[in-house]
Motif scaffolding. Structure first.
Motif, PDB file in Angstrom:
ATOM      1  N   SER A 213     -13.597   1.942   3.982  1.00 58.07           N
ATOM      2  CA  SER A 213     -13.805   0.590   4.481  1.00 58.07           C
ATOM      3  C   SER A 213     -14.970   0.587   5.464  1.00 58.07           C
ATOM      4  CB  SER A 213     -12.533   0.106   5.178  1.00 58.07           C
ATOM      5  OG  SER A 213     -12.553  -1.292   5.308  1.00 58.07           O
ATOM      6  N   GLY A 252     -14.834  -1.748   0.480  1.00 56.24           N
ATOM      7  CA  GLY A 252     -15.791  -1.046   1.333  1.00 56.24           C
ATOM      8  C   GLY A 252     -16.995  -1.853   1.753  1.00 56.24           C
ATOM      9  N   GLU A 291     -13.364  -4.746  -5.349  1.00 54.17           N
ATOM     10  CA  GLU A 291     -12.310  -5.205  -4.445  1.00 54.17           C
ATOM     11  C   GLU A 291     -12.910  -5.426  -3.052  1.00 54.17           C
ATOM     12  OE1 GLU A 291      -9.268  -2.197  -4.638  1.00 54.17           O
ATOM     13  OE2 GLU A 291      -8.803  -2.654  -6.713  1.00 54.17           O
ATOM     14  N   GLY A 293     -11.488  -6.685   1.045  1.00 57.48           N
ATOM     15  CA  GLY A 293     -10.650  -7.377   2.022  1.00 57.48           C
ATOM     16  C   GLY A 293     -11.522  -7.804   3.185  1.00 57.48           C
ATOM     17  N   ARG A 294     -12.187  -6.826   3.772  1.00 54.69           N
ATOM     18  CA  ARG A 294     -12.963  -7.060   4.995  1.00 54.69           C
ATOM     19  C   ARG A 294     -14.091  -8.076   4.775  1.00 54.69           C
ATOM     20  NH1 ARG A 294     -13.392  -3.772   9.417  1.00 54.69           N
ATOM     21  NH2 ARG A 294     -12.386  -2.044   8.325  1.00 54.69           N
ATOM     22  N   TYR A 392      -7.842  -7.245   8.936  1.00 53.67           N
ATOM     23  CA  TYR A 392      -7.129  -6.149   9.617  1.00 53.67           C
ATOM     24  C   TYR A 392      -6.959  -6.439  11.116  1.00 53.67           C
ATOM     25  CZ  TYR A 392      -8.728  -4.049   5.265  1.00 53.67           C
ATOM     26  OH  TYR A 392      -8.985  -3.815   3.944  1.00 53.67           O
TER      27      TYR A 392
END
Ligand SMILES: Cc1ncc(COP(=O)(O)O)c(C=O)c1O
Length: 448
Positions: A213, A252, A291, A293-294, A392
């Protein structure tokens, strides 16, 4: 559907304020502090940006939202409405996804523990695409699939064992995730592949890796694809009918927190170029899954806090805010620095060194300052805005020191602010923590 634009490259290398000063002041006066604010338009922008970054790839591209970064149901819906895939890791996340109206055919289910009862539950809820990263996990999936008699698609989670420069590294040797290309043991990609190909209810779909990440050096993606291509060529000799339909390169994509990072476009261009060669050589039509998220969720959110105390100690000025690492855990865990700024803004350059402290009785509750932080004029009563806190962080809220979770508001595309998570009341926290289970006790304090 409202289309919104893309952030410019300059914007991806600065911490541009997402909310106006007057919006922040008005909301904090109305609802108090701390509060989280989320901007729907930025969420949509980031999804569009990431999709567009891989436009040079010859095959289909899908972006999957890694909901571990932020599982707020309203945020999930923003990505659901725009056709994202979802990277889901637990039955809890699956519950949030389905309750929020998600379509289970959009799920890529990547468990860490890969338990049989977890797979049974996921199958029952309609999940049909799984990523496996251990031999026992695969056996658990086989048992659950045979028990339910449901056909599934399976990807193998590889640990490509490449050097990764990132804040969190997940692909180094001996990492807890995935299997190596080969070690002659059952926990290896060739064994998993052979097992999947022999299962009548399983269709092998492809390979997945996740390198880390906040990746700072993008060469690791190319290194991982180099190794994967060689492996596929070897496996095609062993299994002549082998077909690879999906390559999932995990997450990432980094975000600007104060120092320059590679842009999604740079990553997309390099990965697409390498993958174009790759698919030509292996002679397959491969769908790429990216993918994130961040990158998808971080920049949309701010935490609005207020300075509730200050103290001069030696040559330092301690500024205490009404937040703490219970709201931004990575500040303590990873020394994650979030860009902060002060409202009302001050342009006077006071030379005193500022330490930004939280309200917890813990020495780690000091917020690291980023190179983009500007704490000029920070003083009692002022507002401190923490930028880029959407991933997060907002979901890490914990009740250390009996701290309640602050409310979260989302600015919709029409500019209206909607409450998307209510503030937790202290009485609710007391009851959840066992207060509701207490039996009434006669007081014996009189004897002391
Ligand atoms: C399997 C997998 N995919 C994707 C992600 C998302 O990573 P990021 O938020 O850095 O994009 C993670 C994060 O831990 C992960 O474990």
């Amino acid at each position: 559907m409202v289309e919104v634009g893309y952030p410019s490259l300059e914007e991806s290398q600065t911490a541009t304020p997402v909310f106006s000063d007057s919006e922040i002041v008005e909301l904090s006066n109305k609802y108090g502090t701390p509060i989280f604010l989320v901007d729907e338009e930025t969420l949509v922008n980031r999804l569009n940006t990431l999709r567009r970054a891989y436009r040079e790839y010859v095959g289909d591209v899908h972006v999957a939202y890694s909901m571990k970064a932020n599982f707020n149901p309203s945020i999930l819906q923003v990505f659901m409405r725009r056709g994202a895939l979802f990277d889901i890791t637990s039955v809890g996340e699956l519950h949030f996804f389905t309750k929020s109206g998600g379509d289970v055919s959009r799920i890529i289910y990547t468990s860490v523990t890969e338990e049989e009862n977890e797979f049974e539950k996921a199958l029952k809820d309609g999940v049909r695409r799984f990523v496996v990263g251990s031999y026992n996990g695969l056996q658990n999936l086989v048992a659950a699939v045979n028990g339910s008699k449901k056909a599934v698609n399976v990807l193998i989670r590889i640990n490509p064992e490449v050097a990764v420069k990132a804040v969190v590294r997940s692909a180094c040797r001996n990492s807890k995730f995935g299997v190596p290309y080969s070690n002659g043991k059952k926990d290896s990609a060739p064994t998993l592949l052979k097992t999947i190909l022999a299962e009548p209810l399983m269709s092998f779909e492809g390979f997945h890796f996740h390198l880390g990440s906040q990746i700072e050096d993008i060469s690791c993606y190319v290194g991982a694809l180099d190794r994967l291509e060689g492996f596929i060529e070897r496996m095609k000799k062993q299994h002549p009918n082998l077909s690879v339909k999906i390559i999932d390169i995990g997450g990432g994509t980094p975000v600007f927190y104060g120092t320059p990072v590679p842009s999604p476009d740079e990553i997309g261009r390099i990965v697409s170029k390498r993958l174009n060669l790759f698919v030509e050589r292996i002679g397959e039509k491969v769908t790429l899954v990216v993918e994130s998220g961040r990158f998808l969720s971080t920049e949309a959110s701010v935490l609005v806090t207020r300075v509730v105390n200050s103290k001069i100690y030696a040559d330092q000025k301690f500024i205490y805010v009404d937040a703490g690492f219970h709201l931004l855990l990575d500040a303590a865990l990873l020394h994650q620095s979030y860009p902060q700024y002060v409202l009302p803004r001050s342009f006077e350059d006071d030379s005193v060194k500022v330490k930004l402290a939280g309200r917890l009785c813990d020495s780690y509750d000091i917020f690291p300052l980023s190179q983009a932080s500007d704490l000029k004029g920070a003083d009692l009563g002022k507002i401190i805005v923490f930028q880029n806190v959407g991933a997060y962080s907002l979901v890490f809220g914990m009740p250390f020191h009996c701290q309640t979770k602050p409310p979260v508001f989302m600015r919709r595309l029409n500019g209206q602010f909607d409450l998307i998570r209510p503030a937790q009341k202290i009485e609710e926290l007391y009851e959840e923590e066992g207060g509701a289970l207490l039996q009434p006790q006669p007081s014996d304090y009189s004897q002391s």
